[in-house]
Enzyme design. Structure first.
Site, PDB file in Angstrom:
ATOM      1  N   LYS A 179      -8.477   4.382   4.230  1.00  0.00           N
ATOM      2  CA  LYS A 179      -8.595   5.066   2.873  1.00  0.00           C
ATOM      3  C   LYS A 179      -9.452   4.178   2.279  1.00  0.00           C
ATOM      4  O   LYS A 179      -9.244   3.176   1.845  1.00  0.00           O
ATOM      5  CB  LYS A 179      -7.438   5.319   2.177  1.00  0.00           C
ATOM      6  CG  LYS A 179      -7.701   6.139   0.909  1.00  0.00           C
ATOM      7  CD  LYS A 179      -6.934   5.991  -0.080  1.00  0.00           C
ATOM      8  CE  LYS A 179      -7.410   4.908  -1.217  1.00  0.00           C
ATOM      9  NZ  LYS A 179      -8.553   4.922  -2.084  1.00  0.00           N
ATOM     10  N   GLU A 182     -12.370   5.044  -3.694  1.00  0.00           N
ATOM     11  CA  GLU A 182     -13.031   6.321  -4.094  1.00  0.00           C
ATOM     12  C   GLU A 182     -14.314   5.963  -4.651  1.00  0.00           C
ATOM     13  O   GLU A 182     -15.051   7.138  -4.892  1.00  0.00           O
ATOM     14  CB  GLU A 182     -11.934   7.107  -4.685  1.00  0.00           C
ATOM     15  CG  GLU A 182     -11.552   6.680  -6.192  1.00  0.00           C
ATOM     16  CD  GLU A 182     -10.196   5.542  -5.918  1.00  0.00           C
ATOM     17  OE1 GLU A 182     -10.362   4.995  -5.104  1.00  0.00           O
ATOM     18  OE2 GLU A 182      -9.508   5.555  -6.923  1.00  0.00           O
ATOM     19  N   SER A 232      -6.607  -5.180  -5.974  1.00  0.00           N
ATOM     20  CA  SER A 232      -6.081  -6.186  -7.185  1.00  0.00           C
ATOM     21  C   SER A 232      -4.678  -6.384  -7.031  1.00  0.00           C
ATOM     22  O   SER A 232      -4.116  -5.878  -6.326  1.00  0.00           O
ATOM     23  CB  SER A 232      -6.402  -5.379  -8.621  1.00  0.00           C
ATOM     24  OG  SER A 232      -5.647  -4.108  -8.580  1.00  0.00           O
ATOM     25  N   CYS A 287     -14.208 -11.236  -3.988  1.00  0.00           N
ATOM     26  CA  CYS A 287     -12.697 -11.853  -4.135  1.00  0.00           C
ATOM     27  C   CYS A 287     -12.851 -13.710  -4.039  1.00  0.00           C
ATOM     28  O   CYS A 287     -11.923 -14.296  -4.169  1.00  0.00           O
ATOM     29  CB  CYS A 287     -11.721 -11.357  -3.256  1.00  0.00           C
ATOM     30  SG  CYS A 287     -11.850 -11.854  -1.358  1.00  0.00           S
ATOM     31  N   GLU A 385      -8.568 -12.293 -13.851  1.00  0.00           N
ATOM     32  CA  GLU A 385      -9.674 -11.994 -13.035  1.00  0.00           C
ATOM     33  C   GLU A 385     -10.652 -11.400 -13.690  1.00  0.00           C
ATOM     34  O   GLU A 385     -10.283 -10.059 -14.284  1.00  0.00           O
ATOM     35  CB  GLU A 385      -9.094 -11.403 -11.865  1.00  0.00           C
ATOM     36  CG  GLU A 385     -10.264 -11.280 -10.717  1.00  0.00           C
ATOM     37  CD  GLU A 385      -9.837 -10.535  -9.539  1.00  0.00           C
ATOM     38  OE1 GLU A 385      -8.849  -9.573  -9.603  1.00  0.00           O
ATOM     39  OE2 GLU A 385     -10.490 -10.586  -8.579  1.00  0.00           O
TER      40      GLU A 385
HETATM   41  P1  NAD Z   1      -7.838  -1.558  -6.744  1.00  0.00           P
HETATM   42  O1  NAD Z   1      -6.578  -2.521  -6.866  1.00  0.00           O
HETATM   43  O2  NAD Z   1      -8.041  -1.088  -8.338  1.00  0.00           O
HETATM   44  O3  NAD Z   1      -7.986  -0.627  -5.882  1.00  0.00           O
HETATM   45  C1  NAD Z   1      -7.923  -1.168  -4.495  1.00  0.00           C
HETATM   46  C2  NAD Z   1      -7.336   0.078  -3.642  1.00  0.00           C
HETATM   47  O4  NAD Z   1      -6.068   0.551  -4.176  1.00  0.00           O
HETATM   48  C3  NAD Z   1      -8.307   1.561  -3.781  1.00  0.00           C
HETATM   49  O5  NAD Z   1      -8.519   2.084  -2.586  1.00  0.00           O
HETATM   50  C4  NAD Z   1      -7.363   2.416  -4.907  1.00  0.00           C
HETATM   51  O6  NAD Z   1      -7.951   3.696  -4.743  1.00  0.00           O
HETATM   52  C5  NAD Z   1      -6.114   2.240  -4.806  1.00  0.00           C
HETATM   53  N1  NAD Z   1      -5.367   2.056  -5.962  1.00  0.00           N
HETATM   54  C6  NAD Z   1      -6.088   1.899  -7.287  1.00  0.00           C
HETATM   55  N2  NAD Z   1      -4.901   1.861  -8.305  1.00  0.00           N
HETATM   56  C7  NAD Z   1      -3.944   2.088  -7.446  1.00  0.00           C
HETATM   57  C8  NAD Z   1      -2.345   2.565  -7.933  1.00  0.00           C
HETATM   58  N3  NAD Z   1      -1.972   2.409  -9.208  1.00  0.00           N
HETATM   59  N4  NAD Z   1      -1.638   2.979  -7.079  1.00  0.00           N
HETATM   60  C9  NAD Z   1      -1.821   3.018  -5.848  1.00  0.00           C
HETATM   61  N5  NAD Z   1      -3.174   2.591  -5.304  1.00  0.00           N
HETATM   62  C10 NAD Z   1      -4.110   2.275  -6.161  1.00  0.00           C
HETATM   63  O7  NAD Z   1      -9.241  -2.862  -6.803  1.00  0.00           O
HETATM   64  P2  NAD Z   1     -10.774  -2.367  -6.548  1.00  0.00           P
HETATM   65  O8  NAD Z   1     -11.079  -2.758  -8.261  1.00  0.00           O
HETATM   66  O9  NAD Z   1     -11.186  -1.669  -5.964  1.00  0.00           O
HETATM   67  O10 NAD Z   1     -11.203  -3.972  -6.134  1.00  0.00           O
HETATM   68  C11 NAD Z   1     -11.261  -5.120  -6.649  1.00  0.00           C
HETATM   69  C12 NAD Z   1     -10.035  -6.076  -6.484  1.00  0.00           C
HETATM   70  O11 NAD Z   1      -9.869  -6.519  -4.996  1.00  0.00           O
HETATM   71  C13 NAD Z   1     -10.201  -7.545  -7.178  1.00  0.00           C
HETATM   72  O12 NAD Z   1      -9.036  -7.813  -8.007  1.00  0.00           O
HETATM   73  C14 NAD Z   1     -10.609  -8.375  -6.071  1.00  0.00           C
HETATM   74  O13 NAD Z   1     -10.242  -9.846  -6.113  1.00  0.00           O
HETATM   75  C15 NAD Z   1      -9.710  -7.824  -4.958  1.00  0.00           C
HETATM   76  N6  NAD Z   1     -10.279  -8.049  -3.541  1.00  0.00           N
HETATM   77  C16 NAD Z   1      -9.498  -8.995  -2.979  1.00  0.00           C
HETATM   78  C17 NAD Z   1      -9.995  -9.451  -1.569  1.00  0.00           C
HETATM   79  C18 NAD Z   1      -9.170 -10.555  -0.803  1.00  0.00           C
HETATM   80  O14 NAD Z   1      -9.561 -10.857   0.248  1.00  0.00           O
HETATM   81  N7  NAD Z   1      -8.205 -11.041  -1.415  1.00  0.00           N
HETATM   82  C19 NAD Z   1     -11.200  -9.027  -1.211  1.00  0.00           C
HETATM   83  C20 NAD Z   1     -11.744  -7.900  -1.692  1.00  0.00           C
HETATM   84  C21 NAD Z   1     -11.314  -7.539  -3.065  1.00  0.00           C
END
Ligand code: NAD
Length: 484
Positions: A179, A182, A232, A287, A385
């Site tokens: 997945k 989006e 996140s 990240c 962050e």
């Molecule tokens: P996000 O948490 O908003 O979304 C990530 C995924 O989770 C998406 O596919 C989204 O559809 C899904 N999602 C979002 N909200 C949700 C919810 N309430 N319930 C279930 N699923 C949900 O993250 P983002 O904004 O897409 O990405 C940025 C974040 O990712 C930053 O915090 C960054 O630090 C982190 N990140 C971490 C790493 C790592 O290796 N630790 C790598 C890349 C990004």
């Protein structure tokens, strides 16, 4: 399929076929550099997840019997297709995400490296055996696949992050549901076209578009054996809890607040170049991005002035144009979030050195490189962050003080030290809490043959992404003890 407004509506890839999704809700995908709508993504739910998981479950029975060397050959073919389409993939990435072409090429390359390492499965899957654990009794440990795995990806590395998982999972004999975010579904659509061309049997790799309803359906589906999440920290914690409650393996990589320590003995020009790239590359949406610089002792003024000069010189623009140093952030919503943090920093009393608010634009989701000085650990901009091009400069008395500031932060993803002292470097890597640690480099990025993941609130689970740990995550180690 094309919508009434002439925009392409994306499909899912399930059981070897591209299928329309009858979701009532959709989300527009925009080019962040222009704001133009470039696709529409259906936000499916439990029915779409079930179709994909059932297809993966059916495919598993025969896929696990395909010899590992033959499974690896599908990955070789996939890798060849990724190479052939390298430039187009990088351009797609820049178009949906906004990062520079240079950065896009780098992350597609990192993704391909995961396919290369996963293709080593025939060697890396080997187990262990010993004769005579008791007289006439032998014992062996065999790695076996488990069934259907799934990954849930963030927006910031649309091509690379899913490749941290599915090449390894299918190389081990599992089947998979991916997945994508989006906000950036186009790179994975492209990759799944290549997966189709590579000839993987139907159902081995499936693509389901959507948002949180799809995520929650994956977490609760009884036929999903394990989940890899990147995003996140609050969502990572939710994924970890829910997947575990439903009896699944889970690895959930979360958010970051990365500290970069500059010792007075650092090679200052090189250090500041590296920090500038770390903080403002990818518009701060990595990240591994540097977020807080801890300038130790009398390094402070040189750090602040050198970073200010570099931040002002960065060329901001459409990442598709050669010569651009920094593109936009992902969306209008995210730009507002970053701008709110900048306002908050000013209100909290941090000193504004370079004000990125002066470089926003009507078109596209741009925020200019921003530099704060005099940031203290209690400020919101030092704690949370921001995930944008905002860098904070703080001071530390000495290395012990810097290590203590880092230790007190609940997130612990990546960190760096800049120094010419072997003693300082050794102390730092020995004691620092973040698990991805760099010496004289701004981005502590592990290659695909090492594990990738942080500590504390940045990582939920025990086995990290890619590297040898992937072969542990995606297999069960069965013990067979025999007497004949
Ligand atoms: P996000 O948490 O908003 O979304 C990530 C995924 O989770 C998406 O596919 C989204 O559809 C899904 N999602 C979002 N909200 C949700 C919810 N309430 N319930 C279930 N699923 C949900 O993250 P983002 O904004 O897409 O990405 C940025 C974040 O990712 C930053 O915090 C960054 O630090 C982190 N990140 C971490 C790493 C790592 O290796 N630790 C790598 C890349 C990004």
């Amino acid at each position: 399929m094309v919508t009434e407004t002439g925009v392409e509506r994306l499909q899912n890839y399930v059981d070897g076929r591209w299928i329309d999704v009858a979701a009532s809700q959709t989300q527009q995908v925009r080019n962040p550099a222009t704001g133009a709508v470039i696709a529409e993504v259906p936000l499916g739910g439990a029915a779409e997840v079930d179709a994909a998981v059932q297809a993966a479950h059916r495919a598993y029975a025969s896929w696990r019997e395909v010899p590992p060397i033959q499974r690896a050959r599908y990955l070789f073919e996939f890798k060849n297709l990724l190479e052939k389409n390298f430039e187009e993939l990088a351009a797609t990435l820049t178009r949906e995400h906004g990062k520079t072409l240079h950065e896009s090429r780098g992350s597609v390359r990192r993704g391909i490296e995961c396919v290369e390492v996963a293709a080593g499965a025939p060697s890396l899957l080997m187990g262990m055996a010993i004769e005579d654990v008791a007289t006439g009794i032998d014992c062996e440990s065999i790695r076996q696949p488990l069934g259907v795995f799934a990954c849930i990806a963030p927006f910031n590395f649309p091509a690379m992050v899913p490749l941290w998982f599915y090449p390894f999972a299918v190389a081990c004999g599992n089947t998979f549901v991916c997945k994508p975010s989006e906000q950036v579904p186009l790179c994975q659509r492209f990759m799944f076209q290549l997966i189709e061309d590579a000839g993987f049997p139907p159902g081995v790799l499936n693509l389901v578009n959507g948002g949180k309803d799809v995520v929650n359906a994956i977490l609760e589906h009884p036929l999903v054996e394990g989940v890899s999440f990147v995003g996140s920290s609050p969502v990572a914690a939710h994924v970890y809890r829910t997947a575990a409650e439903h009896g699944k393996r889970v690895q959930a990589l979360g958010g970051a607040k990365n500290f970069l320590v500059v010792m007075p003995d650092a090679e200052m020009d090189k250090a500041l170049d590296a920090i500038t790239e770390s903080a403002y590359g990818c518009a701060g949406q990595r990240c591994l991005a540097g977020s807080v610089v801890l300038a130790v002792g009398d390094a402070h003024d040189r750090v602040r002035d050198g970073l200010a000069q570099r931040a002002r010189a960065l060329v901001m623009g459409d990442g598709a144009q050669e010569g651009t140093d920094m593109g936009p952030v992902i969306s209008a919503t995210h730009r507002k979030k970053v701008l709110d943090y900048i306002d908050k920093g000013v209100a909290e009393g941090a000193n504004m050195v370079v004000d990125g608010r002066e470089r926003t634009s009507e078109e596209g989701f741009f925020v200019g490189p921003t530099l704060f000085d005099g940031v203290t650990p209690d400020m919101v901009i030092a704690k949370e962050e921001i995930f944008g091009p905002v860098l904070c400069v703080s001071t530390a008395r000495d290395l012990d003080d810097a290590l203590e500031i880092i230790r007190q932060h609940p997130l612990a993803n990546a960190t760096s030290i800049f120094t010419t002292s072997g003693k300082h470097a050794r102390d730092f890597k020995y004691r620092v809490t973040a698990s991805m640690t760099a010496v004289n480099l701004g981005v502590a990025a592990p290659m695909s043959f090492f594990g990738f993941g942080g500590a504390k609130g940045s990582f939920f689970g025990d086995l990290k992404a890619h590297g040898r740990e992937a072969f542990d995550f995606f297999t069960d180690k069965k013990i067979v003890i025999s007497r004949w």
